[in-house]
Design an enzyme around this catalytic site. Structure first.
Site, PDB file in Angstrom:
ATOM      1  N   LYS A  72      49.470  19.262  46.428  1.00 58.52           N
ATOM      2  CA  LYS A  72      48.497  19.575  45.389  1.00 58.52           C
ATOM      3  C   LYS A  72      48.825  18.857  44.077  1.00 58.52           C
ATOM      4  O   LYS A  72      47.921  18.449  43.345  1.00 58.52           O
ATOM      5  CB  LYS A  72      48.419  21.092  45.178  1.00 58.52           C
ATOM      6  CG  LYS A  72      47.770  21.841  46.331  1.00 58.52           C
ATOM      7  CD  LYS A  72      46.354  21.331  46.623  1.00 58.52           C
ATOM      8  CE  LYS A  72      45.657  22.143  47.693  1.00 58.52           C
ATOM      9  NZ  LYS A  72      44.293  21.629  47.985  1.00 58.52           N
ATOM     10  N   TYR A 105      53.476  22.297  50.091  1.00 56.96           N
ATOM     11  CA  TYR A 105      52.100  22.541  49.652  1.00 56.96           C
ATOM     12  C   TYR A 105      51.923  22.145  48.189  1.00 56.96           C
ATOM     13  O   TYR A 105      50.952  21.456  47.834  1.00 56.96           O
ATOM     14  CB  TYR A 105      51.747  24.018  49.840  1.00 56.96           C
ATOM     15  CG  TYR A 105      50.357  24.382  49.397  1.00 56.96           C
ATOM     16  CD1 TYR A 105      49.242  23.950  50.115  1.00 56.96           C
ATOM     17  CD2 TYR A 105      50.142  25.159  48.264  1.00 56.96           C
ATOM     18  CE1 TYR A 105      47.957  24.283  49.712  1.00 56.96           C
ATOM     19  CE2 TYR A 105      48.866  25.498  47.848  1.00 56.96           C
ATOM     20  CZ  TYR A 105      47.770  25.063  48.579  1.00 56.96           C
ATOM     21  OH  TYR A 105      46.505  25.393  48.170  1.00 56.96           O
ATOM     22  N   SER A 109      42.127  21.747  44.032  1.00 51.90           N
ATOM     23  CA  SER A 109      43.576  21.819  43.958  1.00 51.90           C
ATOM     24  C   SER A 109      43.979  23.275  44.125  1.00 51.90           C
ATOM     25  O   SER A 109      43.482  23.974  45.010  1.00 51.90           O
ATOM     26  CB  SER A 109      44.071  21.236  42.630  1.00 51.90           C
ATOM     27  OG  SER A 109      45.468  21.316  42.523  1.00 51.90           O
TER      28      SER A 109
END
Length: 280
Positions: free
Chosen positions: A153, A149, A135
Protein backbone atom coordinates in the site's frame (compact mmCIF):
# COMPACT_ATOMS: atom_id res chain seq x y z
CA UNK A 1 -23.77 14.88 -16.86
CA UNK A 2 -23.59 11.07 -17.03
CA UNK A 3 -20.13 9.64 -16.40
CA UNK A 4 -18.58 6.26 -17.17
CA UNK A 5 -16.86 4.36 -14.37
CA UNK A 6 -14.33 1.54 -14.78
CA UNK A 7 -14.05 -0.36 -11.49
CA UNK A 8 -11.88 -3.36 -10.66
CA UNK A 9 -12.72 -5.95 -8.01
CA UNK A 10 -16.48 -5.38 -8.08
CA UNK A 11 -17.83 -8.82 -7.22
CA UNK A 12 -18.06 -7.98 -3.51
CA UNK A 13 -17.11 -5.53 -0.79
CA UNK A 14 -16.28 -1.90 -1.37
CA UNK A 15 -15.88 -2.35 -5.13
CA UNK A 16 -19.42 -3.67 -5.46
CA UNK A 17 -20.80 -0.88 -3.28
CA UNK A 18 -19.08 1.74 -5.43
CA UNK A 19 -20.53 0.18 -8.58
CA UNK A 20 -24.02 0.14 -7.09
CA UNK A 21 -23.75 3.74 -5.89
CA UNK A 22 -22.53 4.91 -9.31
CA UNK A 23 -25.39 3.10 -11.05
CA UNK A 24 -27.89 4.61 -8.59
CA UNK A 25 -26.57 8.08 -9.44
CA UNK A 26 -27.41 7.46 -13.09
CA UNK A 27 -23.88 6.86 -14.34
CA UNK A 28 -22.59 4.07 -16.57
CA UNK A 29 -20.44 1.40 -14.94
CA UNK A 30 -17.93 -1.06 -16.33
CA UNK A 31 -17.70 -3.62 -13.51
CA UNK A 32 -14.81 -6.07 -13.64
CA UNK A 33 -13.78 -9.13 -11.67
CA UNK A 34 -11.97 -12.42 -12.18
CA UNK A 35 -15.16 -14.48 -11.98
CA UNK A 36 -17.62 -13.10 -14.52
CA UNK A 37 -20.44 -15.43 -13.45
CA UNK A 38 -20.45 -14.36 -9.80
CA UNK A 39 -20.01 -10.74 -10.89
CA UNK A 40 -23.15 -10.75 -13.04
CA UNK A 41 -25.15 -12.24 -10.18
CA UNK A 42 -24.60 -9.07 -8.15
CA UNK A 43 -26.66 -6.88 -10.49
CA UNK A 44 -30.29 -6.80 -11.55
CA UNK A 45 -31.76 -6.91 -15.06
CA UNK A 46 -32.94 -3.30 -14.93
CA UNK A 47 -29.36 -2.10 -14.37
CA UNK A 48 -28.00 -3.58 -17.59
CA UNK A 49 -28.63 -0.56 -19.78
CA UNK A 50 -26.01 1.30 -17.71
CA UNK A 51 -23.81 -1.69 -16.97
CA UNK A 52 -21.08 -3.73 -18.65
CA UNK A 53 -19.68 -6.70 -16.71
CA UNK A 54 -16.26 -7.84 -17.88
CA UNK A 55 -13.84 -10.55 -16.85
CA UNK A 56 -10.57 -9.08 -15.67
CA UNK A 57 -7.68 -10.49 -13.70
CA UNK A 58 -5.59 -7.38 -13.02
CA UNK A 59 -2.46 -9.53 -13.19
CA UNK A 60 -3.16 -10.08 -16.90
CA UNK A 61 -2.20 -7.02 -19.01
CA UNK A 62 -3.85 -8.49 -22.12
CA UNK A 63 -7.17 -8.76 -20.31
CA UNK A 64 -6.76 -5.20 -19.05
CA UNK A 65 -6.38 -3.84 -22.58
CA UNK A 66 -9.29 -5.90 -23.86
CA UNK A 67 -11.54 -4.71 -21.02
CA UNK A 68 -10.64 -1.05 -21.58
CA UNK A 69 -11.27 -1.34 -25.32
CA UNK A 70 -14.63 -2.98 -24.67
CA UNK A 71 -15.57 -0.21 -22.23
CA UNK A 72 -14.86 2.44 -24.85
CA UNK A 73 -16.77 0.49 -27.49
CA UNK A 74 -19.80 0.29 -25.20
CA UNK A 75 -19.87 3.74 -23.63
CA UNK A 76 -17.47 5.86 -25.72
CA UNK A 77 -15.21 7.00 -22.90
CA UNK A 78 -13.91 6.32 -19.38
CA UNK A 79 -14.27 9.21 -16.98
CA UNK A 80 -13.41 7.55 -13.68
CA UNK A 81 -11.12 4.63 -12.90
CA UNK A 82 -11.36 2.98 -9.48
CA UNK A 83 -8.49 0.59 -8.81
CA UNK A 84 -10.08 -1.48 -6.08
CA UNK A 85 -8.98 -5.06 -6.78
CA UNK A 86 -6.67 -6.51 -4.16
CA UNK A 87 -6.42 -8.58 -1.02
CA UNK A 88 -4.82 -8.43 2.41
CA UNK A 89 -1.61 -10.30 3.20
CA UNK A 90 -1.15 -10.27 6.97
CA UNK A 91 1.45 -11.92 9.15
CA UNK A 92 4.89 -10.85 10.36
CA UNK A 93 7.43 -10.43 7.58
CA UNK A 94 9.53 -13.49 8.46
CA UNK A 95 6.44 -15.70 8.43
CA UNK A 96 5.39 -14.77 4.89
CA UNK A 97 6.89 -16.80 2.04
CA UNK A 98 8.54 -15.00 -0.87
CA UNK A 99 5.93 -16.37 -3.28
CA UNK A 100 3.17 -14.82 -1.15
CA UNK A 101 4.99 -11.47 -1.09
CA UNK A 102 5.31 -11.57 -4.87
CA UNK A 103 1.59 -12.34 -5.22
CA UNK A 104 0.71 -9.43 -2.95
CA UNK A 105 2.70 -6.99 -5.06
CA UNK A 106 1.57 -8.59 -8.31
CA UNK A 107 -2.08 -7.94 -7.49
CA UNK A 108 -2.09 -4.89 -5.24
CA UNK A 109 0.66 -2.93 -7.01
CA UNK A 110 1.58 -4.24 -10.47
CA UNK A 111 -2.03 -5.15 -11.32
CA UNK A 112 -3.13 -1.66 -10.37
CA UNK A 113 -0.38 -0.21 -12.54
CA UNK A 114 -1.32 -2.36 -15.52
CA UNK A 115 -4.97 -1.30 -15.42
CA UNK A 116 -3.96 2.33 -14.95
CA UNK A 117 -1.62 2.14 -17.94
CA UNK A 118 -4.44 0.78 -20.13
CA UNK A 119 -6.95 3.42 -19.01
CA UNK A 120 -4.52 6.33 -19.31
CA UNK A 121 -4.39 5.84 -23.07
CA UNK A 122 -8.10 6.73 -23.13
CA UNK A 123 -7.92 9.53 -20.58
CA UNK A 124 -4.98 11.26 -22.28
CA UNK A 125 -6.90 11.23 -25.54
CA UNK A 126 -9.92 12.71 -23.76
CA UNK A 127 -7.71 15.23 -21.91
CA UNK A 128 -9.68 14.52 -18.75
CA UNK A 129 -10.38 11.83 -16.19
CA UNK A 130 -10.12 10.87 -12.54
CA UNK A 131 -8.17 7.92 -11.15
CA UNK A 132 -8.97 6.72 -7.63
CA UNK A 133 -6.53 4.22 -6.18
CA UNK A 134 -7.78 2.31 -3.17
CA UNK A 135 -5.04 2.36 -0.58
CA UNK A 136 -5.57 1.92 3.16
CA UNK A 137 -4.63 3.45 6.45
CA UNK A 138 -1.95 0.77 6.09
CA UNK A 139 -0.54 2.87 3.25
CA UNK A 140 -0.07 5.84 5.56
CA UNK A 141 1.49 4.07 8.56
CA UNK A 142 2.91 0.69 9.45
CA UNK A 143 1.15 -2.00 11.47
CA UNK A 144 2.72 -4.75 13.57
CA UNK A 145 1.94 -7.99 11.75
CA UNK A 146 1.21 -6.43 8.36
CA UNK A 147 4.63 -5.57 6.90
CA UNK A 148 3.96 -6.99 3.43
CA UNK A 149 0.48 -5.49 3.09
CA UNK A 150 1.67 -2.09 4.28
CA UNK A 151 4.67 -2.25 1.93
CA UNK A 152 2.32 -2.82 -1.01
CA UNK A 153 0.00 0.00 0.00
CA UNK A 154 2.94 2.35 0.59
CA UNK A 155 4.01 1.52 -2.98
CA UNK A 156 0.53 2.41 -4.24
CA UNK A 157 0.74 5.75 -2.44
CA UNK A 158 4.16 6.64 -3.81
CA UNK A 159 3.09 5.66 -7.31
CA UNK A 160 -0.15 7.61 -7.04
CA UNK A 161 1.43 10.78 -5.67
CA UNK A 162 4.01 10.84 -8.46
CA UNK A 163 1.47 9.88 -11.13
CA UNK A 164 -0.73 12.80 -10.06
CA UNK A 165 2.09 15.19 -10.99
CA UNK A 166 2.70 13.45 -14.31
CA UNK A 167 -0.89 13.40 -15.59
CA UNK A 168 -2.20 16.73 -14.26
CA UNK A 169 -1.01 18.31 -17.52
CA UNK A 170 -3.62 16.20 -19.34
CA UNK A 171 -6.50 17.27 -17.11
CA UNK A 172 -6.41 14.00 -15.16
CA UNK A 173 -6.79 13.94 -11.38
CA UNK A 174 -5.49 11.22 -9.07
CA UNK A 175 -6.90 10.51 -5.62
CA UNK A 176 -5.54 8.08 -3.04
CA UNK A 177 -8.36 6.66 -0.92
CA UNK A 178 -7.24 5.73 2.60
CA UNK A 179 -10.00 3.77 4.35
CA UNK A 180 -9.72 2.63 7.93
CA UNK A 181 -11.40 -0.59 9.01
CA UNK A 182 -14.65 -1.12 7.11
CA UNK A 183 -17.30 -3.78 7.63
CA UNK A 184 -16.54 -6.01 4.65
CA UNK A 185 -15.23 -9.55 4.31
CA UNK A 186 -11.64 -8.25 4.18
CA UNK A 187 -10.76 -10.12 7.39
CA UNK A 188 -12.70 -13.28 6.45
CA UNK A 189 -10.78 -16.49 5.62
CA UNK A 190 -12.11 -16.20 2.05
CA UNK A 191 -10.21 -12.95 1.59
CA UNK A 192 -7.31 -12.26 3.96
CA UNK A 193 -4.16 -14.39 3.97
CA UNK A 194 -1.65 -14.99 6.75
CA UNK A 195 1.98 -16.04 6.75
CA UNK A 196 2.44 -19.81 6.91
CA UNK A 197 6.07 -20.04 8.04
CA UNK A 198 6.00 -21.20 11.65
CA UNK A 199 8.53 -19.39 13.87
CA UNK A 200 8.41 -19.85 17.62
CA UNK A 201 9.46 -16.26 18.35
CA UNK A 202 6.34 -14.93 16.61
CA UNK A 203 3.90 -17.69 17.49
CA UNK A 204 2.32 -16.16 20.58
CA UNK A 205 1.83 -12.65 19.19
CA UNK A 206 0.72 -13.98 15.80
CA UNK A 207 -1.98 -16.13 17.40
CA UNK A 208 -3.19 -13.21 19.51
CA UNK A 209 -3.31 -10.86 16.53
CA UNK A 210 -5.22 -13.34 14.38
CA UNK A 211 -7.78 -13.82 17.15
CA UNK A 212 -8.13 -10.05 17.41
CA UNK A 213 -8.69 -9.71 13.67
CA UNK A 214 -11.17 -12.61 13.66
CA UNK A 215 -13.15 -10.95 16.47
CA UNK A 216 -13.06 -7.61 14.61
CA UNK A 217 -14.39 -9.04 11.35
CA UNK A 218 -17.84 -7.66 10.52
CA UNK A 219 -17.87 -5.34 13.53
CA UNK A 220 -15.51 -2.74 12.03
CA UNK A 221 -16.74 0.86 12.39
CA UNK A 222 -16.70 1.78 8.70
CA UNK A 223 -19.86 1.52 6.56
CA UNK A 224 -19.00 0.43 2.97
CA UNK A 225 -22.16 2.01 1.57
CA UNK A 226 -21.27 5.38 3.05
CA UNK A 227 -17.73 5.10 1.69
CA UNK A 228 -19.09 4.26 -1.75
CA UNK A 229 -21.39 7.28 -1.67
CA UNK A 230 -18.52 9.53 -0.59
CA UNK A 231 -16.48 8.33 -3.56
CA UNK A 232 -19.37 8.86 -5.98
CA UNK A 233 -19.96 12.34 -4.56
CA UNK A 234 -16.25 13.20 -4.87
CA UNK A 235 -15.13 11.58 -8.13
CA UNK A 236 -15.08 13.54 -11.36
CA UNK A 237 -16.12 16.78 -9.68
CA UNK A 238 -13.17 18.95 -10.75
CA UNK A 239 -11.15 19.86 -7.67
CA UNK A 240 -10.28 16.58 -5.97
CA UNK A 241 -8.12 15.77 -2.94
CA UNK A 242 -4.86 13.92 -3.45
CA UNK A 243 -5.75 11.88 -0.35
CA UNK A 244 -9.26 11.03 0.73
CA UNK A 245 -9.21 9.69 4.29
CA UNK A 246 -12.25 7.58 5.15
CA UNK A 247 -13.35 6.71 8.66
CA UNK A 248 -12.91 8.19 12.12
CA UNK A 249 -10.26 5.57 12.88
CA UNK A 250 -8.24 6.40 9.77
CA UNK A 251 -8.49 10.12 10.48
CA UNK A 252 -7.34 9.72 14.10
CA UNK A 253 -4.43 7.44 13.18
CA UNK A 254 -3.37 9.74 10.33
CA UNK A 255 -3.33 12.76 12.62
CA UNK A 256 -1.31 10.95 15.27
CA UNK A 257 1.20 9.68 12.71
CA UNK A 258 1.68 13.09 11.11
CA UNK A 259 2.07 14.79 14.48
CA UNK A 260 4.64 12.22 15.60
CA UNK A 261 6.51 12.58 12.33
CA UNK A 262 6.70 16.35 12.72
CA UNK A 263 7.94 15.97 16.31
CA UNK A 264 10.65 13.56 15.23
CA UNK A 265 11.60 15.77 12.29
CA UNK A 266 12.12 18.76 14.58
CA UNK A 267 13.95 16.67 17.18
CA UNK A 268 16.55 15.61 14.62
CA UNK A 269 16.53 18.77 12.48
CA UNK A 270 19.91 20.00 13.74
CA UNK A 271 21.48 16.70 12.71
CA UNK A 272 19.71 16.60 9.36
CA UNK A 273 21.25 19.87 8.16
CA UNK A 274 24.81 18.80 8.93
CA UNK A 275 25.08 16.67 5.77
CA UNK A 276 25.16 19.51 3.22
CA UNK A 277 28.36 20.56 1.43
CA UNK A 278 29.95 23.60 3.03
CA UNK A 279 32.20 26.11 1.38
CA UNK A 280 35.60 26.40 3.08
Amino acid sequence: MKKTWFITGTSRGIGLEIAQAALASGDNVVATARNITSLREQFSEDQKTQLECLELDVNNPVQANIAVNRAVERFGNIDILVNNAGFGQLGHFETVELSAIEQQFSTNVFGLMQVTRAVLVVMRKQQCGHILNMSSIGGALGFDGAAVYCAAKFAVEGFSESLALEVARFGINVTIVEPGFFRTDFLDPTSVRYGNIKLHDYEKIATAQKMQFDDYSHVQPGDPKRLAQLIVDTAGKGAAPLRLIAGTDSLAMSRETLNNRIKELELWAKVSVTTDHRET
